[in-house]
Enzyme design. Structure first.
Site, PDB file in Angstrom:
ATOM      1  N   HIS A 229       0.844  -1.187   0.000  1.00  0.00           N
ATOM      2  CA  HIS A 229       0.000   0.000   0.000  1.00  0.00           C
ATOM      3  C   HIS A 229       0.880   1.238   0.000  1.00  0.00           C
ATOM      4  O   HIS A 229       1.870   1.316   0.722  1.00  0.00           O
ATOM      5  CB  HIS A 229      -0.906   0.022   1.240  1.00  0.00           C
ATOM      6  CG  HIS A 229      -1.700   1.289   1.374  1.00  0.00           C
ATOM      7  ND1 HIS A 229      -1.583   2.141   2.452  1.00  0.00           N
ATOM      8  CD2 HIS A 229      -2.617   1.847   0.542  1.00  0.00           C
ATOM      9  CE1 HIS A 229      -2.403   3.171   2.289  1.00  0.00           C
ATOM     10  NE2 HIS A 229      -3.036   3.015   1.137  1.00  0.00           N
ATOM     11  N   SER A 230       0.541   2.197  -0.871  1.00  0.00           N
ATOM     12  CA  SER A 230       1.134   3.524  -0.863  1.00  0.00           C
ATOM     13  C   SER A 230       2.655   3.468  -0.983  1.00  0.00           C
ATOM     14  O   SER A 230       3.192   2.806  -1.872  1.00  0.00           O
ATOM     15  CB  SER A 230       0.683   4.267   0.392  1.00  0.00           C
ATOM     16  OG  SER A 230       0.977   5.630   0.314  1.00  0.00           O
TER      17      SER A 230
END
Length: 401
Positions: A229-230
Site C-alpha cells: 500500500h502507498s
C-alpha cells in the site's frame, strides 16, 4: 539471519470462535459499546479469521559499536497460518505504507475483517512485515536512520479519512466509503489516527536494508505475491529488481512510486524524488546506468488537478528487464488523490518494457474509495479484485507449464 526468538500461539485478534464465547460474555456484548478502541473489551467479539501465529526477525547485519557488535537492519515478520489449512500455491507478503505498520492489514479501525483475514480464509499463507525503522523493526544503527514525526491529525483527516470536506482535487467529492465521519473526535477516526507511527526519512538506507532482508525472506518462504500500500510499493519494486525469480506478482494498492517526482496539492508545486525513477537506490537498467544523472527525464502532458502531468524517461527509454518480468497490478480508488497521478507509474513501467495492469476500482463497480481502501467499508470487495488477479496469474502460469 534470524533471531532465535520464536512465538507460536493462536492469532491474538481471532483466537476465539463465536461458539466458544461463554454465554455471559456473549450476552453482555450485545449491550457493550464496541466502537473503535472500545472493542478491546473482553466483552467484544473479534471478526478476524482464525490463524496460528509465529514471529521472526529476518535479515540484518553486524555493526561495530563502542560496546561490541550490535545487530541492525533486521525486519520483523509475522507468519500467519490459516486454521483452515494452506490451500494456495504462493504465500502473500504484505507491506504497509508510510506512518503505518503491519497492523494495517489486520482488523479495520471499526473492527471489521482486514485484508489478512480475507486471504487467510481463502487458504493463503500470510506474512506481515514491519518496514525497517518502523514499528517492531526498530533500527539500532541510529547513525544511518533518522525518524520523522508521524503524520499529523490534519493530514490524516484531509488526505485519507475525509478528503471530501476540503477537496484539493476534483475526485475527492466522490469519497463515501470511510466508516464514520472521518473527523477528529469520531471513535473510528481516533482508532485510525492512533495507529500512525514514526517513520524513517533515511530513504537510501531504508531501501538498502529492505531489499536485502526481503530477498532473504523470500529465499526462505519461496516465490510469493507481494501486496503493498502507498509508499510500501517501493520495496516490491526493489525486490523485483534484485530477486525477480522469487516474486510471483507485484500487487500495489495505490502505488506511491511516482517516477522522479512528488506532487504537491497545488499546480506548480512538488519536489524531485526517486532519482532512479521508481526508487532512491540503484535499479538495473538496460543499457546500464551507473549514476541516475544518466537518465534523461521529460515532463509529459498538461498538468491539471484532476490529471497530473508525468515525469518520464525521454525516448528512447532505457528498459528495466528484471522488474518488467514480474506481473504487476495497481488498483486505484475512485475518490483518491491517486486517481490524479497513478497513471504516471503505469506509463513509466510501459516505457521500461513492462506490461502492467491498472484496475481503476470504479471501472469494476467499486465506488467511493479514498487512499485507504483496504480499511474502508467495501474493503472485502477490493480484496476480491486482488484475489481475482492472483488467480488469473496462477492460471496463466499453469497454462505455460
Amino acid at each position: 539471519m534470524r533471531y532465535p526468538t520464536v512465538v507460536s500461539a493462536l492469532g491474538l485478534a481471532g483466537a476465539v470462535s463465536a461458539h466458544a464465547v461463554p454465554p455471559p460474555v456473549a450476552a453482555a456484548a450485545a449491550s457493550v459499546d464496541c466502537t473503535g478502541v472500545n472493542a478491546i473489551s473482553p466483552k467484544c467479539r473479534s471478526s478476524e479469521a482464525l490463524y496460528s501465529r509465529d514471529v521472526f526477525y529476518v535479515g540484518g547485519r553486524s555493526v561495530a559499536s563502542g560496546f561490541g557488535n550490535i545487530l541492525a537492519d533486521q525486519v520483523y515478520v509475522e507468519k500467519l497460518t490459516p486454521s483452515c489449512g494452506v490451500k494456495q500455491l504462493h504465500p502473500l507478503v504484505f507491506f504497509h505504507g508510510g506512518a503505518n505498520s503491519a497492523v494495517t492489514w489486520l482488523n479495520t479501525p471499526d473492527n471489521r475483517k482486514g485484508f489478512a483475514s480475507y486471504f487467510l480464509e481463502k487458504g493463503y499463507m500470510v506474512y506481515l512485515v514491519d518496514q525497517i525503522a518502523t514499528g517492531r523493526s526498530a533500527q539500532q544503527d541510529t547513525t544511518d536512520f533518522a525518524l520523522a514525526n508521524s503524520t499529523t491529525i490534519e493530514i490524516v483527516q484531509g488526505g485519507f479519512s475525509a478528503p471530501e470536506l476540503a477537496a484539493t482535487y476534483p475526485q475527492a467529492i466522490l469519497h463515501t466509503q470511510w466508516p464514520g465521519s472521518g473527523q477528529a473526535g469520531d471513535p473510528i477516526f481516533e482508532a485510525f489516527a492512533h495507529a500512525t507511527v514514526p517513520y524513517t526519512t533515511s530513504l537510501v538506507a531504508g531501501e538498502n536494508a529492505m531489499r536485502a532482508s526481503i530477498c532473504k525472506l523470500l529465499s526462505l518462504v519461496g516465490a510469493s505475491y507481494l501486496v503493498s500500500h502507498s509508499s510500501g510499493a517501493q520495496y516490491p519494486i526493489l525486490v523485483s529488481n534484485d530477486c525477480p525469480e522469487l516474486v510471483a506478482g507485484n500487487i500495489n494498492l495505490e502505488h506511491s512510486t511516482q517516477p522522479f517526482w512528488n506532487y504537491g496539492t497545488a499546480l506548480g508545486s512538488g519536489s524531485a524524488a526517486r532519482a532512479w525513477g521508481l526508487a532512491n537506490t540503484h535499479l538495473d537498467y538496460e543499457p546500464p546506468v551507473s549514476d541516475p544523472s544518466e537518465l534523461q527525464v521529460e515532463v509529459v502532458g498538461e498538468d491539471t488537478l484532476a490529471l497530473r502531468n508525468c515525469h518520464l524517461q525521454a525516448e528512447p527509454a532505457r528498459r528495466l528487464p528484471k522488474i518488467a518480468s514480474v506481473p504487476y497490478l495497481c488498483t486505484t480508488g475512485e475518490a483518491s488523490v491517486h486517481m490524479t497521478y497513478d497513471h504516471c507509474v503505469i506509463e513509466f513501467l510501459k516505457q521500461a518494457g513492462g506490461n502492467p495492469d491498472w484496475i481503476k476500482l470504479a471501472d469494476v463497480g467499486i465506488h467511493g474509495n479514498g487512499h485507504f481502501g483496504h480499511l474502508e467499508k467495501n474493503n472485502m470487495d477490493i480484496a476480491a479484485v486482488v484475489e481475482g488477479w492472483i488467480k488469473k496469474q496462477d492460471a496463466n502460469k499453469a497454462a505455460r507449464v
